[in-house]
Design an enzyme around this catalytic site. Structure first.
Site, PDB file in Angstrom:
ATOM      1  N   ASP A 149     -13.644   0.652  17.999  1.00 44.11           N
ATOM      2  CA  ASP A 149     -13.718   0.440  16.648  1.00 44.11           C
ATOM      3  C   ASP A 149     -14.930   1.456  16.054  1.00 44.11           C
ATOM      4  OD1 ASP A 149     -12.678  -1.328  14.262  1.00 44.11           O
ATOM      5  OD2 ASP A 149     -14.685  -1.052  13.949  1.00 44.11           O
ATOM      6  N   ASN A 157     -15.746   6.735   4.361  1.00 47.23           N
ATOM      7  CA  ASN A 157     -14.851   7.192   3.298  1.00 47.23           C
ATOM      8  C   ASN A 157     -15.602   7.050   2.060  1.00 47.23           C
ATOM      9  OD1 ASN A 157     -12.577   7.792   4.986  1.00 47.23           O
ATOM     10  ND2 ASN A 157     -11.917   5.676   5.166  1.00 47.23           N
ATOM     11  N   HIS A 162     -12.693  10.745   1.727  1.00 45.35           N
ATOM     12  CA  HIS A 162     -11.492  10.544   2.907  1.00 45.35           C
ATOM     13  C   HIS A 162     -11.211  11.654   3.910  1.00 45.35           C
ATOM     14  CE1 HIS A 162     -10.030   6.483   2.186  1.00 45.35           C
ATOM     15  NE2 HIS A 162     -10.173   6.656   0.560  1.00 45.35           N
ATOM     16  N   ASP A 166     -11.426  11.800   7.827  1.00 47.37           N
ATOM     17  CA  ASP A 166     -10.221  12.255   8.687  1.00 47.37           C
ATOM     18  C   ASP A 166     -11.016  13.106   9.566  1.00 47.37           C
ATOM     19  OD1 ASP A 166      -8.112  11.004   7.045  1.00 47.37           O
ATOM     20  OD2 ASP A 166      -7.664  12.687   5.918  1.00 47.37           O
ATOM     21  N   GLU A 192      -9.190   2.553  11.922  1.00 45.68           N
ATOM     22  CA  GLU A 192     -10.186   3.309  12.699  1.00 45.68           C
ATOM     23  C   GLU A 192     -10.369   2.625  14.123  1.00 45.68           C
ATOM     24  OE1 GLU A 192     -12.203  -0.141  10.190  1.00 45.68           O
ATOM     25  OE2 GLU A 192     -10.551   1.086  10.023  1.00 45.68           O
TER      26      GLU A 192
END
Length: 270
Positions: A149, A157, A162, A166, A192
């Site tokens: 995680d 983010n 974002h 990515d 994630e």
């Protein structure tokens, strides 16, 4: 007339086969988590060195490389001078039999390509959760499941946008894919989270593997202004107890996060 119909059928099948080869080559990254270099995998495909990636294809539900070899053989037979230049010397039934076999193989590849492209994560080019679970369902499990995680991913983010998030996901997808052994499986499990299956390994050895991976992630962040770290939870899986083991992995991951993040927690040590 039979010759002309046969020629049109062959030309159509040739185009379909070429299209499938192009699609397979373009999206071959989706199938390469057990091979370190995607470029090497593409080269193997183009050179028809099928052995190097047959295992990947089988894991994703593809027929093995022998189908490709048969496809090439049928394509050669259908393009043979006997068919093209002297169709009357070839029994019509023979041509139709070869055509049907060629068509059947192509249809299987159409279906399999559709399956893989819809069950692979476009961002990381890893299997998604559904495909991972399908792959586990076909195996007799004996090894270690692990979940990673990304720590404080929401801050990435929110603070960097974002697209930056990515980039981090893509970076981790590549890092994880390169880190696993041939025969290991890694998938983007959702958001994630990434899930790993390492067969034929002990918890102690798996803990060493993921400690190295945790450190590699921490020292090679793609964001200079924000350190990227991951927490890992590990649990042993045996006798196809996938669902039960996932619950154990979740528990281990929770302990890793609660304990300060950027660490590996093992279920047996909790």
């Amino acid at each position: 007339m039979i010759y002309r119909i046969g020629q049109l059928i062959y030309e159509d099948l040739q185009k379909q086969a070429d299209l499938i080869q192009q699609v397979m080559t373009s999206h071959v990254g989706c199938l390469s988590e057990s091979i370190a270099s995607t470029e090497r995998l593409k080269a193997c495909f183009l050179n028809r060195d099928y052995e190097c990636w047959a295992d990947d294809l089988r894991q994703h539900g593809f027929s093995d490389y022998q189908e490709f070899m048969r496809l090439e053989s049928l394509r050669d037979l259908l393009a043979n001078e006997t068919f093209v230049a002297h169709p009357c010397t070839v029994p019509h039934e023979r041509f139709l039999t070869l055509h049907q076999e060629f068509y059947d193989i192509l249809q299987r590849f159409h279906s399999n390509i559709h399956l893989v492209l819809n069950l692979s994560d476009y961002l990381t080019q890893l299997p998604n959760r559904k495909l991972f679970e399908m792959m586990m369902d076909k195996r007799r499990l004996n090894g270690v499941l692990a979940m990673a995680d990304i720590d404080r991913f929401k801050r990435i983010n929110d603070g960097f946008g974002h697209p930056a998030g990515d980039d981090v996901l893509s970076f981790l997808g590549q890092t994880f894919r390169k880190a696993v052994r041939k025969g290991d499986v890694v998938a983007r499990y959702g958001g994630e989270e990434f899930l790993f299956y390492l067969p034929d390994i002990t918890l102690d050895d798996a803990e060493i593997v993921f400690e190295k991976l945790r450190h590699e992630v921490a020292v090679s962040s793609p964001l200079t202004a924000f350190p990227i770290t991951c927490s890992f939870g590990l649990a042993e899986v045996q006798n196809n107890s996938f669902e039960q083991t996932i619950a154990g992995v979740d528990k281990a991951l929770y302990v890793a996060k609660k304990g300060g993040r950027n660490r590996v927690a093992v279920l047996s040590s909790l």
